[in-house]
Scaffold this motif. Structure first.
Motif, short mmCIF file in Angstrom:
data_model
loop_
_atom_site.label_atom_id
_atom_site.label_comp_id
_atom_site.label_asym_id
_atom_site.label_seq_id
_atom_site.Cartn_x
_atom_site.Cartn_y
_atom_site.Cartn_z
N SER A 21 -2.05 132.41 61.98
CA SER A 21 -0.76 131.88 62.42
C SER A 21 0.27 132.99 62.63
CB SER A 21 -0.24 130.89 61.39
OG SER A 21 0.02 131.54 60.16
N CYS A 22 1.29 132.65 63.41
CA CYS A 22 2.38 133.57 63.73
C CYS A 22 3.64 132.73 63.90
CB CYS A 22 2.04 134.33 65.00
SG CYS A 22 3.35 135.42 65.63
N SER A 23 4.62 132.98 63.05
CA SER A 23 5.82 132.16 63.08
C SER A 23 7.02 133.00 63.51
CB SER A 23 6.05 131.58 61.69
OG SER A 23 7.26 130.85 61.65
N GLY A 24 7.81 132.43 64.38
CA GLY A 24 8.99 133.14 64.88
C GLY A 24 10.20 132.24 64.91
N SER A 25 11.05 132.46 65.91
CA SER A 25 12.26 131.67 66.03
C SER A 25 12.64 131.50 67.49
CB SER A 25 13.40 132.32 65.22
OG SER A 25 13.62 133.64 65.68
N SER A 26 13.76 130.87 67.71
CA SER A 26 14.17 130.49 69.06
C SER A 26 14.25 131.63 70.07
CB SER A 26 15.51 129.75 68.99
OG SER A 26 15.92 129.38 70.26
N PRO A 27 14.87 132.78 69.73
CA PRO A 27 14.99 133.83 70.73
C PRO A 27 13.68 134.57 71.04
CG PRO A 27 16.05 134.49 68.69
CD PRO A 27 15.63 133.08 68.51
N ASN A 28 12.67 134.40 70.22
CA ASN A 28 11.41 135.11 70.49
C ASN A 28 10.31 134.12 70.91
OD1 ASN A 28 10.44 134.50 67.57
ND2 ASN A 28 12.14 135.91 67.20
N ILE A 29 9.54 133.61 69.97
CA ILE A 29 8.46 132.71 70.35
C ILE A 29 9.00 131.46 71.03
CG2 ILE A 29 6.57 131.26 69.51
CD1 ILE A 29 5.97 133.34 67.40
N SER A 71 6.07 128.67 66.93
CA SER A 71 4.88 129.19 66.26
C SER A 71 3.74 129.35 67.23
CB SER A 71 4.45 128.25 65.13
OG SER A 71 5.41 128.22 64.10
N ALA A 72 2.84 130.26 66.89
CA ALA A 72 1.66 130.48 67.71
C ALA A 72 0.45 130.64 66.79
CB ALA A 72 1.84 131.73 68.57
N SER A 73 -0.72 130.44 67.37
CA SER A 73 -1.96 130.57 66.60
C SER A 73 -3.04 131.25 67.41
CB SER A 73 -2.47 129.18 66.18
OG SER A 73 -1.57 128.54 65.32
N LEU A 74 -3.89 131.95 66.70
CA LEU A 74 -5.09 132.54 67.29
C LEU A 74 -6.28 131.95 66.54
CD1 LEU A 74 -6.45 134.74 69.13
CD2 LEU A 74 -6.38 136.22 67.10
N ALA A 75 -7.16 131.31 67.27
CA ALA A 75 -8.36 130.76 66.67
C ALA A 75 -9.57 131.61 67.05
CB ALA A 75 -8.57 129.31 67.14
N SER A 95 17.21 138.14 71.88
CA SER A 95 18.39 138.61 71.13
C SER A 95 18.34 140.11 70.90
CB SER A 95 18.49 137.90 69.79
OG SER A 95 18.82 136.55 69.96
N LEU A 96 17.18 140.60 70.56
CA LEU A 96 17.00 142.02 70.30
C LEU A 96 16.75 142.82 71.59
CD1 LEU A 96 14.70 141.78 67.14
CD2 LEU A 96 17.15 142.23 67.21
N ASN A 97 16.45 142.09 72.66
CA ASN A 97 16.15 142.73 73.96
C ASN A 97 15.03 143.75 73.81
OD1 ASN A 97 16.56 143.05 76.75
ND2 ASN A 97 17.80 144.88 76.43
N GLY A 98 13.97 143.30 73.17
CA GLY A 98 12.83 144.19 72.99
C GLY A 98 11.62 143.43 72.49
N TRP A 99 10.49 144.10 72.47
CA TRP A 99 9.26 143.50 71.95
C TRP A 99 9.29 143.49 70.43
CZ3 TRP A 99 5.67 141.06 74.83
CH2 TRP A 99 5.65 141.30 76.19
N VAL A 100 8.76 142.42 69.86
CA VAL A 100 8.63 142.33 68.42
C VAL A 100 7.19 141.97 68.07
CG1 VAL A 100 11.05 141.82 67.93
CG2 VAL A 100 9.49 139.93 68.46
N PHE A 101 6.74 142.50 66.94
CA PHE A 101 5.39 142.24 66.46
C PHE A 101 5.45 141.50 65.13
CE2 PHE A 101 2.58 144.71 69.18
CZ PHE A 101 3.41 145.65 69.75
#
Lengths: 110, 121
Positions: A21-29, A71-75, A95-101
């Motif tokens: 799983s991968c959890s983020g927020s509105s400005p990213n995922i 949220s996103a998932s990799l199966a 918001s950050l104007n960049g890639w996030v990991f």
């Protein structure tokens, strides 16, 4: 701490299906598509899934991605010993104007 | 097929700067962005910034703004990342990665082999 949240570890037995799983927020995922990278020990990351659920040429269809809301998932189905690696989700953050990991999930094949 | 080949490992003193190169072989990089990603030992991936050579203007992650400079030399198909005011916490592997020209939303489809930078007195 990373902008995207991933569990630090996961495990499975050969042949099993595991979901990371991968959890983020509105400005990213919530606003952009998600990519997944696989990093084998001592090597550069490799693109595994892009635009939420598309696979580059050569990536087995055992790997599948999905996204819902922030949220996103990799199966990974039919788990194999060579799948033992670190897996990272990534997306653009408006918001950050960049890639996030994400912080990465270390997958162990028992 | 494009490959990204990075410069070799470096050992630097605290307070100094390091400049890492990333050369595209087997093609040019005019029409896509080159990104730089840092990975500290045992840690995750951290995006530092990128440059699209045909545009020339880089954009940097807030964390590294003021300390990182990314440039591209179209004549040699080489991108550079310079990090200044080095401290021990900057000890890491630095990767360059191509932003795929065919993925609309962006994805890093080709990576360099990584350059280890060690900061130590």
């Amino acid at each position: 701490q990373s902008v995207l949240t991933q569990p630090p570890s996961a495990s499975g037995t050969p042949g099993q299906r595991v979901t990371l799983s991968c959890s983020g927020s509105s400005p990213n995922i919530g606003s952009n598509t998600v990519n997944w990278y696989q990093q084998l020990p001592g090597t550069a990351p490799k693109l595994l899934v892009y635009s939420n659920n598309l696979r580059p040429s050569g990536v087995p269809d055992r790997f599948s991605g999905s996204k819902s809301g922030t949220s996103a998932s990799l199966a990974i189905s039919g788990l194999q010993s060579e799948d033992e690696a670190d897996y990272y989700c990534a997306t653009w953050d408006d918001s950050l104007n960049g890639w996030v990991f994400g912080g990465g999930t270390k997958l162990t094949v028992l | 097929q494009v490959q990204l080949v990075q410069s070799g490992a470096e050992v630097k003193k605290p307070g100094s700067s390091v400049k890492v190169s990333c050369k595209a072989s087997g093609g040019t990089f005019n029409n896509y962005a080159i990104n730089w990603v840092r990975q500290a030992p045992g840690q995750g991936l951290e995006w530092m910034g990128r440059i699209t050579p045909i545009f020339g203007t880089p954009n940097y992650a807030r964390k590294f703004q003021g300390r990182v400079t990314i440039i591209a030399d179209e004549s040699t198909n080489t991108a550079y990342m310079e990090l200044s005011s080095l401290r021990s916490e900057d000890t890491a592997v630095f990767f360059c990665a191509r932003d795929s020209p065919t993925v609309v939303d962006g994805a890093f489809d080709i990576w360099g082999q990584g350059t280890m930078v060690t900061v130590s007195s």
